[in-house]
Design an enzyme around this catalytic site. Structure first.
Site, PDB file in Angstrom:
ATOM      1  N   ARG A  31       0.748  -1.268   0.069  1.00 56.59           N
ATOM      2  CA  ARG A  31      -0.172   0.102   0.013  1.00 56.59           C
ATOM      3  C   ARG A  31       0.849   1.211  -0.049  1.00 56.59           C
ATOM      4  O   ARG A  31       0.336   2.318   0.370  1.00 56.59           O
ATOM      5  CB  ARG A  31      -1.040   0.011   1.116  1.00 56.59           C
ATOM      6  CG  ARG A  31      -1.765  -1.173   1.132  1.00 56.59           C
ATOM      7  CD  ARG A  31      -2.855  -0.962   2.382  1.00 56.59           C
ATOM      8  NE  ARG A  31      -2.074  -1.310   3.741  1.00 56.59           N
ATOM      9  CZ  ARG A  31      -1.844  -2.440   4.139  1.00 56.59           C
ATOM     10  NH1 ARG A  31      -2.125  -3.442   3.585  1.00 56.59           N
ATOM     11  NH2 ARG A  31      -1.328  -2.569   5.348  1.00 56.59           N
ATOM     12  N   CYS A  63       1.932  21.277  -9.539  1.00 59.43           N
ATOM     13  CA  CYS A  63       0.385  21.213  -9.620  1.00 59.43           C
ATOM     14  C   CYS A  63      -0.158  19.745  -9.497  1.00 59.43           C
ATOM     15  O   CYS A  63      -0.726  19.641  -8.438  1.00 59.43           O
ATOM     16  CB  CYS A  63      -0.034  21.675 -11.004  1.00 59.43           C
ATOM     17  SG  CYS A  63       0.411  23.481 -11.239  1.00 59.43           S
ATOM     18  N   ARG A 106      -2.919  19.695  -6.694  1.00 54.79           N
ATOM     19  CA  ARG A 106      -3.353  20.758  -5.698  1.00 54.79           C
ATOM     20  C   ARG A 106      -4.080  21.716  -6.625  1.00 54.79           C
ATOM     21  O   ARG A 106      -4.896  22.433  -5.959  1.00 54.79           O
ATOM     22  CB  ARG A 106      -1.876  21.356  -5.237  1.00 54.79           C
ATOM     23  CG  ARG A 106      -1.022  22.052  -6.112  1.00 54.79           C
ATOM     24  CD  ARG A 106      -0.055  23.014  -5.472  1.00 54.79           C
ATOM     25  NE  ARG A 106       0.637  23.711  -6.402  1.00 54.79           N
ATOM     26  CZ  ARG A 106       0.320  24.810  -7.024  1.00 54.79           C
ATOM     27  NH1 ARG A 106      -0.547  25.472  -6.717  1.00 54.79           N
ATOM     28  NH2 ARG A 106       1.071  25.496  -8.111  1.00 54.79           N
ATOM     29  N   SER A 107      -4.017  21.734  -7.775  1.00 51.42           N
ATOM     30  CA  SER A 107      -4.308  22.848  -8.568  1.00 51.42           C
ATOM     31  C   SER A 107      -4.552  22.567  -9.930  1.00 51.42           C
ATOM     32  O   SER A 107      -3.559  21.990 -10.745  1.00 51.42           O
ATOM     33  CB  SER A 107      -3.245  24.468  -8.363  1.00 51.42           C
ATOM     34  OG  SER A 107      -3.857  25.555  -9.196  1.00 51.42           O
ATOM     35  N   ASP A 127      -5.950  24.192 -13.919  1.00 46.51           N
ATOM     36  CA  ASP A 127      -6.819  25.393 -14.582  1.00 46.51           C
ATOM     37  C   ASP A 127      -7.454  24.560 -15.450  1.00 46.51           C
ATOM     38  O   ASP A 127      -6.933  23.618 -16.509  1.00 46.51           O
ATOM     39  CB  ASP A 127      -6.239  26.695 -15.256  1.00 46.51           C
ATOM     40  CG  ASP A 127      -5.307  26.108 -16.175  1.00 46.51           C
ATOM     41  OD1 ASP A 127      -5.573  26.403 -17.312  1.00 46.51           O
ATOM     42  OD2 ASP A 127      -4.224  25.766 -15.962  1.00 46.51           O
ATOM     43  N   HIS A 171     -10.076  25.447 -11.338  1.00 44.20           N
ATOM     44  CA  HIS A 171     -10.554  26.889 -11.494  1.00 44.20           C
ATOM     45  C   HIS A 171     -10.643  27.516 -13.059  1.00 44.20           C
ATOM     46  O   HIS A 171      -9.823  26.682 -13.695  1.00 44.20           O
ATOM     47  CB  HIS A 171      -9.584  27.755 -10.740  1.00 44.20           C
ATOM     48  CG  HIS A 171      -8.147  27.540 -10.860  1.00 44.20           C
ATOM     49  ND1 HIS A 171      -7.228  26.824 -10.264  1.00 44.20           N
ATOM     50  CD2 HIS A 171      -7.309  28.087 -11.982  1.00 44.20           C
ATOM     51  CE1 HIS A 171      -6.264  26.635 -10.678  1.00 44.20           C
ATOM     52  NE2 HIS A 171      -6.046  27.576 -11.743  1.00 44.20           N
ATOM     53  N   TYR A 224      -9.750  30.767 -15.281  1.00 41.08           N
ATOM     54  CA  TYR A 224      -9.293  32.254 -15.362  1.00 41.08           C
ATOM     55  C   TYR A 224     -10.179  33.174 -16.137  1.00 41.08           C
ATOM     56  O   TYR A 224     -10.611  32.580 -17.204  1.00 41.08           O
ATOM     57  CB  TYR A 224      -7.795  32.386 -15.979  1.00 41.08           C
ATOM     58  CG  TYR A 224      -6.879  31.710 -15.003  1.00 41.08           C
ATOM     59  CD1 TYR A 224      -6.253  32.274 -13.991  1.00 41.08           C
ATOM     60  CD2 TYR A 224      -6.233  30.592 -15.197  1.00 41.08           C
ATOM     61  CE1 TYR A 224      -5.277  32.033 -13.064  1.00 41.08           C
ATOM     62  CE2 TYR A 224      -5.290  29.762 -14.367  1.00 41.08           C
ATOM     63  CZ  TYR A 224      -4.835  30.462 -13.464  1.00 41.08           C
ATOM     64  OH  TYR A 224      -3.929  30.144 -12.450  1.00 41.08           O
TER      65      TYR A 224
END
EC number: 2.1.1.45
Length: 230
Positions: free
Chosen positions: A92, A112, A132-133, A135, A173, A175
């Site tokens: 694991r 990212c 994490r992020s 676009d 997100h 822009y």
């Protein structure tokens, strides 16, 4: 994704070869040198290129650090992962990590997509990716496609069937500058997903080249330009 088809956009043309080349740069070359990417005719990292020609201690730099112990020697995260998937499939702990708090300030851009976790169950290789992020206009289509390609590559060289593919996003997100073209894209016709061919003769992860990949019957809408946010 159940991996019954390759997850690639059809409402616009995705530069799929560029996405795979970036993947090879990070995961195979384990490079942070933008010049290595330029040699592949890829320039998507040029604006983060530092004076020394690199992106600092980001992405490939982290994967290339020999920080795992294996059979009495130090190996990097990729080599450790490949070995463990073959020799200890029920573990694991099949994880790679690009988020190194000690070196975040030495990165031109913090990662990212920062983590992968791999699972082997009933002879199938499953992959969970964490970002994490993302676009939605530029980064997401690239990342979702290229990490699915990575799963297919590693399944092939480790001898497993393809399992499920999960892509988690912490902050998803759009822009403001992308909204108009995204509205156009959302109104477009969607086409059936193409077939991704990967050269079945390749049995070593480090032997893959861009010529070992083909997208068959990739039908897509016209190209849409989105400004890269910096």
């Amino acid at each position: 994704f159940d991996n019954s088809e390759v997850p690639i956009l059809t409402t616009k043309k995705l530069a799929w070869k560029t996405a795979i080349k970036e993947l090879l740069w990070i995961w195979q070359l384990k490079s942070n040198d933008v010049n290595d990417l330029n040699k592949m005719s890829v320039h998507i990292w040029d604006q983060w290129k530092q004076e020394d020609g690199t992106i600092g201690h980001a992405y490939g730099f982290q994967l290339g650090k020999k920080n795992r112990s294996l059979n009495g020697e130090k190996v990097d995260q990729v080599d450790y992962l490949l070995h463990q998937l073959k020799n200890n499939p029920s573990s694991r702990r099949h994880i790679t990590m690009l988020w190194n708090p000690d070196e975040l300030d030495a990165m031109a851009l913090t990662p990212c997509v920062y983590e992968t976790q791999w699972y082997v169950k009933h002879g199938k290789l499953h992959l969970e990716v964490r970002a994490r992020s993302n676009d939605m206009a530029l980064g997401n289509p690239f990342n979702v496609f290229q990490y699915n390609v990575l799963q297919r590559m590693i399944a092939q060289v480790t001898g497993y069937e393809l399992g499920e593919y999960i892509f988690n996003i912490g902050d998803c997100h759009v822009y403001t500058r992308h909204i108009d073209n995204l509205k156009i894209q959302m109104e477009r016709e969607q086409f059936e997903a193409p077939e991704l061919w990967i050269n079945p003769e390749v049995k070593d992860f480090y032997d893959f080249t861009i010529d070992d990949f083909k997208l068959i019957n990739y039908k897509h809408g016209d190209k849409l330009l989105f400004e890269v946010p910096v």
